[in-house]
Enzyme design. Structure first.
Site, short mmCIF file in Angstrom:
data_model
loop_
_atom_site.label_atom_id
_atom_site.label_comp_id
_atom_site.label_asym_id
_atom_site.label_seq_id
_atom_site.Cartn_x
_atom_site.Cartn_y
_atom_site.Cartn_z
N LEU A 82 0.86 -1.17 0.00
CA LEU A 82 0.00 0.00 0.00
C LEU A 82 0.90 1.23 0.00
O LEU A 82 1.99 1.22 0.56
CB LEU A 82 -0.90 0.01 1.25
CG LEU A 82 -1.89 -1.15 1.42
CD1 LEU A 82 -2.60 -1.02 2.76
CD2 LEU A 82 -2.88 -1.20 0.28
N ASP A 83 0.43 2.30 -0.63
CA ASP A 83 1.18 3.54 -0.62
C ASP A 83 1.35 4.03 0.81
O ASP A 83 0.57 3.68 1.71
CB ASP A 83 0.45 4.62 -1.43
CG ASP A 83 0.35 4.27 -2.91
OD1 ASP A 83 1.21 3.50 -3.39
OD2 ASP A 83 -0.57 4.76 -3.57
N LYS A 84 2.36 4.85 1.03
CA LYS A 84 2.68 5.35 2.37
C LYS A 84 1.45 5.89 3.10
O LYS A 84 1.23 5.60 4.27
CB LYS A 84 3.76 6.44 2.27
CG LYS A 84 4.11 7.08 3.60
CD LYS A 84 5.15 8.20 3.41
CE LYS A 84 5.44 8.89 4.73
NZ LYS A 84 6.42 9.99 4.57
N THR A 88 -1.79 5.40 2.36
CA THR A 88 -2.99 4.57 2.28
C THR A 88 -3.05 3.66 3.50
O THR A 88 -2.04 3.09 3.90
CB THR A 88 -2.99 3.73 0.99
OG1 THR A 88 -2.98 4.61 -0.14
CG2 THR A 88 -4.22 2.84 0.91
N ARG A 142 -5.63 5.61 -7.56
CA ARG A 142 -5.43 7.06 -7.64
C ARG A 142 -5.35 7.52 -9.10
O ARG A 142 -5.93 8.54 -9.48
CB ARG A 142 -4.16 7.44 -6.87
CG ARG A 142 -4.26 7.10 -5.38
CD ARG A 142 -2.90 7.09 -4.72
NE ARG A 142 -2.29 8.40 -4.73
CZ ARG A 142 -1.02 8.63 -4.40
NH1 ARG A 142 -0.22 7.63 -4.04
NH2 ARG A 142 -0.54 9.85 -4.44
#
Length: 327
Positions: free
Chosen positions: A137-139, A141, A237
């Site tokens: 997961l993105d930082k 998220t 996104r």
């Protein structure tokens, strides 16, 4: 500390005439074909005690042996950190990742990452590629991630991701009022002019499919539920921005914050204070890599997203309208 794997199997006669690497992959199915091929090249998988080239064909009846020592990954340091563990057994771990936590060490984030925390909590993952992290997961998220604690579990979970059988559902708050759900089927690749971003790239991109449906509509925003078929970097996104509904708090793909007209002071404050993309990995489904049992987990929205949704709802009510619930 190294881990040694020792296995042995006899080649069935009905596989006679097949390549060595194909037979070894079939007999040692706990491991991926690429890993089997690498071990054959290293000479740690042998036929009747002798190394052999991957493309050579076997007759049937031979004994294939695997004897390999897997070194722990020394380049990443184990660090004691708090982890929100939703589920754990000998094979897998389900983690609820908070906002602000980087998943993998990289330039600028050599420690303090989820990987460092996993290595401390489950030292056996030092023998698994990327400490068992099979998706990320993105930082900024939040939400559910699965971690493999063994090499066998890692191979199986990667296969589930590749076969698109693992279920991953997200919730997000987008800018703009959607009229209905849909599917975004657009390939994603590196942005041609900004290497820090991804973009819809019809020619050079990899296939990417995102399903979305409405949860609630507000005056200027939409609460949505999304399901991934693929797992490209920044996929949700990029896809939501591509269809002109970027996520709240995402300056990388949504641009600078623009206040909606005639919104309440409470909502203005909530939007200003929301400093990350409004995206949460809410549900995870998979087949357990050892037992085959179908398992699923679902986690509540984090406080910051719920606070923003509450502000959107009150802003809608103050204007004399009711939010439209679809889910």
């Amino acid at each position: 500390m190294a881990e040694r794997i020792v296995k042995e199997a006899q080649v069935p006669f009905d596989l006679g005439g097949s390549r060595f690497d194909q037979i070894a992959t079939d007999l040692f199915s706990d491991y991926s074909r690429s890993r089997i091929q690498a071990w054959i090249k290293e000479g740690v998988i042998q036929v009747d005690g002798q190394p052999m080239k991957a493309k050579e064909k076997l007759f049937g009846g031979e004994t294939i042996s695997l004897n390999v020592e897997i070194e722990a990954q020394e380049e990443h340091q184990a660090q004691e950190m708090d982890l929100d563990i939703v589920y754990e057994d000998e094979d897998i771990m389900i983690i609820n990742k908070p906002a602000g936590l980087v998943v993998h060490p990289a330039v600028g984030n050599r420690d303090g990452t989820l990987m460092n925390a996993i290595l401390h909590h489950a030292p056996e993952t030092a023998h698994v590629p990327r400490a068992g992290i099979v998706h990320r997961l993105d930082k900024e998220t939040t939400g559910l991630m699965v971690v493999a604690k063994t090499l066998v579990a890692q191979t199986d979970l990667v296969a589930q991701l590749q076969e698109r059988s693992m279920g991953r559902e997200y919730e997000a708050i987008s800018i703009g009022v959607m009229t209905g759900g849909g599917i975004v089927d657009e390939p994603i690749g590196r942005h041609p002019h900004n290497r820090q971003k991804q973009a819809v790239e019809p020619v050079n991109g990899k296939d990417a499919v995102t399903h979305y449906r409405l949860v609630n509509r507000y005056k200027n925003h939409t609460h949505i539920r999304l399901k991934l078929e693929t797992g490209r970097t920044h996929q949700i996104r990029v896809h939501m921005a591509h269809i002109q509904y970027p996520l709240v708090g995402d300056p990388q793909y949504g641009g600078r914050l623009k206040m909606p007209k005639a919104c309440s002071p409470e909502l203005q404050e909530a939007l200003r204070d929301f400093r990350r993309q409004a995206l949460h990995a809410k549900k995870l489904e998979l087949a357990h890599p050892t037992t085959g049992e179908w398992m699923e987990w679902e986690i509540d929205l984090p406080d910051d997203m719920q606070h923003l949704l509450d502000a959107l709802k009150r802003d809608m009510q103050e204007s004399g309208s009711e939010d439209s619930e679809y889910y």
